[in-house]
Write a protein that holds these residues in place. Structure first.
Motif, PDB file in Angstrom:
ATOM      1  N   ILE A 120      32.824  44.891  36.495  1.00 35.19           N
ATOM      2  CA  ILE A 120      33.329  44.610  37.852  1.00 35.19           C
ATOM      3  C   ILE A 120      32.255  43.863  38.638  1.00 35.19           C
ATOM      4  N   LEU A 121      31.008  44.310  38.513  1.00 36.67           N
ATOM      5  CA  LEU A 121      29.907  43.636  39.189  1.00 36.67           C
ATOM      6  C   LEU A 121      29.805  42.179  38.732  1.00 36.67           C
ATOM      7  N   ASP A 122      29.962  41.950  37.427  1.00 34.53           N
ATOM      8  CA  ASP A 122      29.888  40.580  36.904  1.00 34.53           C
ATOM      9  C   ASP A 122      30.970  39.699  37.517  1.00 34.53           C
ATOM     10  N   GLY A 123      32.200  40.234  37.596  1.00 35.55           N
ATOM     11  CA  GLY A 123      33.299  39.455  38.160  1.00 35.55           C
ATOM     12  C   GLY A 123      33.084  39.134  39.630  1.00 35.55           C
ATOM     13  N   ILE A 124      32.694  40.137  40.408  1.00 43.40           N
ATOM     14  CA  ILE A 124      32.457  39.921  41.841  1.00 43.40           C
ATOM     15  C   ILE A 124      31.265  38.996  42.053  1.00 43.40           C
ATOM     16  N   TRP A 133      34.660  35.441  48.479  1.00 44.98           N
ATOM     17  CA  TRP A 133      34.603  36.882  48.727  1.00 44.98           C
ATOM     18  C   TRP A 133      36.005  37.432  48.577  1.00 44.98           C
ATOM     19  N   HIS A 134      36.152  38.455  47.750  1.00 46.69           N
ATOM     20  CA  HIS A 134      37.477  38.967  47.408  1.00 46.69           C
ATOM     21  C   HIS A 134      38.186  39.601  48.604  1.00 46.69           C
ATOM     22  N   ARG A 135      37.538  40.568  49.256  1.00 51.52           N
ATOM     23  CA  ARG A 135      37.998  41.239  50.488  1.00 51.52           C
ATOM     24  C   ARG A 135      39.208  42.164  50.301  1.00 51.52           C
ATOM     25  N   ASP A 136      39.633  42.377  49.078  1.00 49.08           N
ATOM     26  CA  ASP A 136      40.746  43.310  48.848  1.00 49.08           C
ATOM     27  C   ASP A 136      40.517  44.086  47.551  1.00 49.08           C
ATOM     28  N   LEU A 137      39.281  44.536  47.361  1.00 54.39           N
ATOM     29  CA  LEU A 137      38.934  45.259  46.143  1.00 54.39           C
ATOM     30  C   LEU A 137      39.483  46.682  46.181  1.00 54.39           C
ATOM     31  N   LYS A 138      40.157  47.056  45.125  1.00 52.20           N
ATOM     32  CA  LYS A 138      40.650  48.414  44.932  1.00 52.20           C
ATOM     33  C   LYS A 138      41.006  48.555  43.456  1.00 52.20           C
ATOM     34  N   PRO A 139      41.090  49.760  42.942  1.00 49.65           N
ATOM     35  CA  PRO A 139      41.346  49.940  41.509  1.00 49.65           C
ATOM     36  C   PRO A 139      42.612  49.252  41.020  1.00 49.65           C
ATOM     37  N   GLU A 140      43.618  49.152  41.882  1.00 49.83           N
ATOM     38  CA  GLU A 140      44.883  48.527  41.482  1.00 49.83           C
ATOM     39  C   GLU A 140      44.743  47.017  41.270  1.00 49.83           C
ATOM     40  N   ASN A 141      43.720  46.410  41.868  1.00 52.02           N
ATOM     41  CA  ASN A 141      43.516  44.968  41.736  1.00 52.02           C
ATOM     42  C   ASN A 141      42.507  44.619  40.645  1.00 52.02           C
TER      43      ASN A 141
END
Length: 413
Positions: A120-124, A133-141
């Motif tokens: 996840i860190l690599d992707g962000i 900047w993603h701004r909508d990070l949550k497990p479902e995404n």
């Protein structure tokens, strides 16, 4: 009566829906099959929710994901538009994944959590390095590929794109900021507050804690990682830093978070950088792109053969030319060690017939090719050594920090 399947056409294929697997604030995600029967997921803007802002955001999302090549960010397979209720609705096609981080979160073994979190860190980090900047990070995404045991970031629908990267300017409204209340950073819930990449650091801290504890961090007295895994108790301090209410008190980059994890001897965590020549994110341990040296001309005067190179040779290249790896062929008296290399010229003294001069030139081309390969290997080895040195230094800093922390906690005046 069963609903009639929706058919999505693109210039290259036809996709037929077999159900809806997700629905968000702006659209729906369908299970579809292409003309060959292969199953995919398809995200389409819902006709009743389309407005100018959402169209612009959807275009930005599509454009970014189309040119993305990072393994931890969603890649698009096809795009198109369909008329639904007389409204033109854009859509894109992507792989269908076996689940999300949400679906696997409670099933993970403790030792498997950090390696997955590092993905996840690599992707962000890849998105941030590209000015997104993603701004909508949550497990479902965060999608999960069971076959490759890989996590992939999706849904860049309300992402921020840097000005030089953005395709259409979009005003950030309060409704967009509030799309994800449970995981959104505090500054996303406030009007007229500047939001930057640290708005992604906050939900990452929540997700890290939840992956270990199964609970969303809320207020004081929350369940900590140390409550479930003593070996990972050091992560509590990291989570606390990442979830600070004031973004100025959070780590200001993903690299800072990674450095903390690397210092704890997590070998699977790797730093990344943006390679301007490749226009993509690569491992920080990867050496810069090397433009091969080539012979582009020659001259012969007063017994000196001069070979013109396409540019000045970098430090270390001459050594590879004069001492080719893996052996080489040469004419006695005219081996690679006899060449004098200065800047963009390789010269050698030679008083012989044209046949010998031609052979020396032919051999020199082989020496140049060998030097290019040797230099690449040399640079890779140097980059690996630098990476190892940096990791060792981070580990040393953590040891010193822990020692100081323990002394200050246990020694009393």
């Amino acid at each position: 009566m069963a609903k009639k399947p929706i058919t999505f056409d693109t210039p290259f294929d036809t996709y037929t829906s077999s159900g809806v697997i997700g629905e968000g604030g702006a659209g729906r995600v369908y299970i579809v099959n292409n003309s060959a029967g292969k199953e995919y997921a398809l995200k389409c803007l819902a006709p009743e929710r389309i407005n100018t802002e959402r169209l612009k955001r959807f275009k930005n999302e599509m454009q970014y994901c189309q040119r993305n090549n990072h393994q931890n960010i969603i890649r698009l397979i096809d795009t198109g538009a369909i008329f639904i209720k007389d409204v033109k609705c854009p859509f894109y096609v992507m792989r269908r994944y076996s689940g999300t981080l949400r679906t696997i979160m409670g099933k993970l073994k403790t030792d498997a959590i950090l390696p997955l979190f590092s993905q996840i860190l690599d992707g962000i980090e890849a998105a941030h390095l590209a000015g997104v900047w993603h701004r909508d990070l949550k497990p479902e995404n965060i999608l999960y590929d069971q076959r490759k045991n890989r996590l992939v970031l999706a849904d860049f629908g309300i992402a921020h794109f840097e000005e030089e990267e953005i395709y259409t300017a979009v005003e950030t409204r309060i409704a967009s900021r509030m799309a994800n209340f449970q995981y959104s950073a505090p500054e996303q819930r406030t009007r007229s507050v500047k939001i930057d990449n640290r708005a992604d650091i906050f939900p990452l801290g929540l997700i890290l804690n939840e992956m270990f504890t199964g609970e969303i961090l809320q207020g004081a007295g929350y369940k900590k990682i140390s409550d479930t895994s003593g070996n990972h108790a050091y992560l509590d301090d990291l989570v606390e830093m990442m979830t600070q209410q004031n973004p100025a008190n959070r780590p200001d980059s993903i690299a800072k978070i990674k450095m903390e994890l690397i210092g704890r001897r997590n070998a699977f965590v790797a730093l990344q950088k943006y390679d301007e020549s490749k226009k993509q994110v690569v491992s920080a341990a990867e050496p810069p792109e090397f433009e091969p040296i080539q012979i582009v001309g020659l001259d012969y005067e007063s017994g000196i053969l001069k070979l013109q190179l396409n540019r000045n040779v970098p430090p270390g290249w001459e050594q590879e030319f004069q001492n080719p790896r893996g052996g080489h062929q040469f004419i006695i008296g005219y081996g690679p060690e006899r060449f004098n290399i200065r800047g963009d010229t390789a010269s050698i003294g030679i008083r012989d017939n044209e046949s010998t001069i031609q052979k020396v030139v032919d051999h020199a081309k082989n020496y140049v090719a060998a030097a290019n390969q040797g230099y690449i290997q040399q640079e890779k080895q140097r980059a690996r050594q630098e990476s190892q040195h940096k990791r060792a230094e981070l580990e040393r800093q953590i040891v010193e920090s822990e020692k100081r922390k323990n002394i200050l906690s246990n020694i009393k005046l």
